[in-house]
Design a protein around this motif. Structure first.
Motif, short mmCIF file in Angstrom:
data_model
loop_
_atom_site.label_atom_id
_atom_site.label_comp_id
_atom_site.label_asym_id
_atom_site.label_seq_id
_atom_site.Cartn_x
_atom_site.Cartn_y
_atom_site.Cartn_z
N MET A 1 -8.00 1.29 9.62
CA MET A 1 -7.14 0.13 9.51
C MET A 1 -5.70 0.52 9.76
N LYS A 2 -4.97 -0.42 10.23
CA LYS A 2 -3.54 -0.21 10.46
C LYS A 2 -2.74 -0.84 9.33
N ALA A 3 -1.49 -0.40 9.20
CA ALA A 3 -0.62 -0.90 8.14
C ALA A 3 -0.50 -2.43 8.19
N ARG A 4 -0.40 -2.98 9.38
CA ARG A 4 -0.24 -4.43 9.52
C ARG A 4 -1.46 -5.18 8.97
N ASP A 5 -2.67 -4.60 9.14
CA ASP A 5 -3.88 -5.23 8.59
C ASP A 5 -3.78 -5.33 7.08
N PHE A 6 -3.30 -4.26 6.44
CA PHE A 6 -3.14 -4.26 4.99
C PHE A 6 -2.05 -5.24 4.56
N GLU A 7 -0.95 -5.27 5.28
CA GLU A 7 0.14 -6.19 4.94
C GLU A 7 -0.35 -7.64 4.95
N LYS A 8 -1.11 -8.01 5.98
CA LYS A 8 -1.62 -9.38 6.08
C LYS A 8 -2.61 -9.69 4.97
N ALA A 9 -3.50 -8.74 4.66
CA ALA A 9 -4.49 -8.96 3.61
C ALA A 9 -3.84 -9.06 2.22
N ILE A 10 -2.82 -8.25 1.98
CA ILE A 10 -2.10 -8.30 0.70
C ILE A 10 -1.34 -9.61 0.57
N GLU A 11 -0.73 -10.05 1.67
CA GLU A 11 -0.04 -11.34 1.68
C GLU A 11 -1.02 -12.47 1.35
N ALA A 12 -2.23 -12.38 1.88
CA ALA A 12 -3.24 -13.42 1.67
C ALA A 12 -3.68 -13.52 0.21
N LEU A 13 -3.44 -12.48 -0.60
CA LEU A 13 -3.76 -12.56 -2.02
C LEU A 13 -2.93 -13.64 -2.70
N GLY A 14 -1.73 -13.90 -2.19
CA GLY A 14 -0.88 -14.94 -2.73
C GLY A 14 -0.32 -14.65 -4.11
N THR A 21 5.00 -0.65 -1.77
CA THR A 21 6.00 0.39 -1.94
C THR A 21 5.76 1.61 -1.08
N LYS A 22 4.50 1.85 -0.67
CA LYS A 22 4.23 3.07 0.08
C LYS A 22 2.89 2.96 0.81
N PHE A 23 2.85 3.53 2.02
CA PHE A 23 1.61 3.69 2.76
C PHE A 23 1.30 5.18 2.82
N SER A 24 0.05 5.53 2.65
CA SER A 24 -0.39 6.92 2.79
C SER A 24 -1.35 6.94 3.98
N TYR A 25 -1.15 7.89 4.91
CA TYR A 25 -1.93 7.93 6.14
C TYR A 25 -2.84 9.14 6.18
N ASP A 26 -4.01 8.95 6.84
CA ASP A 26 -4.91 10.08 7.02
C ASP A 26 -4.51 10.86 8.26
N ILE A 27 -5.23 11.91 8.56
CA ILE A 27 -4.87 12.81 9.67
C ILE A 27 -4.93 12.12 11.03
N ASN A 28 -5.72 11.04 11.14
CA ASN A 28 -5.85 10.31 12.40
C ASN A 28 -4.86 9.17 12.54
N GLY A 29 -3.98 8.99 11.57
CA GLY A 29 -2.97 7.94 11.64
C GLY A 29 -3.39 6.62 11.03
N GLY A 30 -4.62 6.54 10.52
CA GLY A 30 -5.07 5.32 9.85
C GLY A 30 -4.56 5.30 8.42
N VAL A 31 -4.56 4.13 7.82
CA VAL A 31 -4.10 4.01 6.44
C VAL A 31 -5.17 4.56 5.50
N ALA A 32 -4.79 5.50 4.65
CA ALA A 32 -5.71 6.08 3.67
C ALA A 32 -5.58 5.35 2.33
N ALA A 33 -4.36 4.91 2.00
CA ALA A 33 -4.12 4.19 0.76
C ALA A 33 -2.81 3.43 0.87
N VAL A 34 -2.71 2.36 0.10
CA VAL A 34 -1.50 1.55 0.04
C VAL A 34 -1.12 1.41 -1.43
#
Length: 86
Positions: A1-14, A21-34
């Motif tokens: 997943m990309k950071a933007r996917d997480f941003e949109k899904a978190i926004e949808a929580l309402g 506050t922070k994105f953590s990325y894995d070695i391949n550049g995908g989001v590992a944790a938010v």
């Protein structure tokens, strides 16, 4: 997943007052944790699959400050904050 996917899904929580506050990325550049927070004392974390975790801390004691590194907190599973991706 990309950071933007997480941003949109978190926004949808309402949830009012929820900020990323922070994105953590894995070695391949995908989001590992938010990491995020609501107010002063509730910290949230989502894993790479969008599963939610949370912890509330008490900062009422004088001289106690919020943690600098939220990734080292002991989060509890909280399905109320699970994300749904499009």
């Amino acid at each position: 997943m990309k950071a933007r996917d997480f941003e949109k899904a978190i926004e949808a929580l309402g949830v009012n007052g929820l900020e990323i506050t922070k994105f953590s990325y894995d070695i391949n550049g995908g989001v590992a944790a938010v990491y995020g927070r609501m107010g002063e004392s509730t910290f949230l974390m989502w894993d790479r699959n969008g599963r939610g975790f949370g912890i509330s801390l008490n900062f009422d004691l004088e001289g106690v400050e919020p943690p600098r590194y939220p990734e080292y907190l002991n989060y509890d599973r909280d399905a109320d904050f699970d994300l749904k991706f499009d």
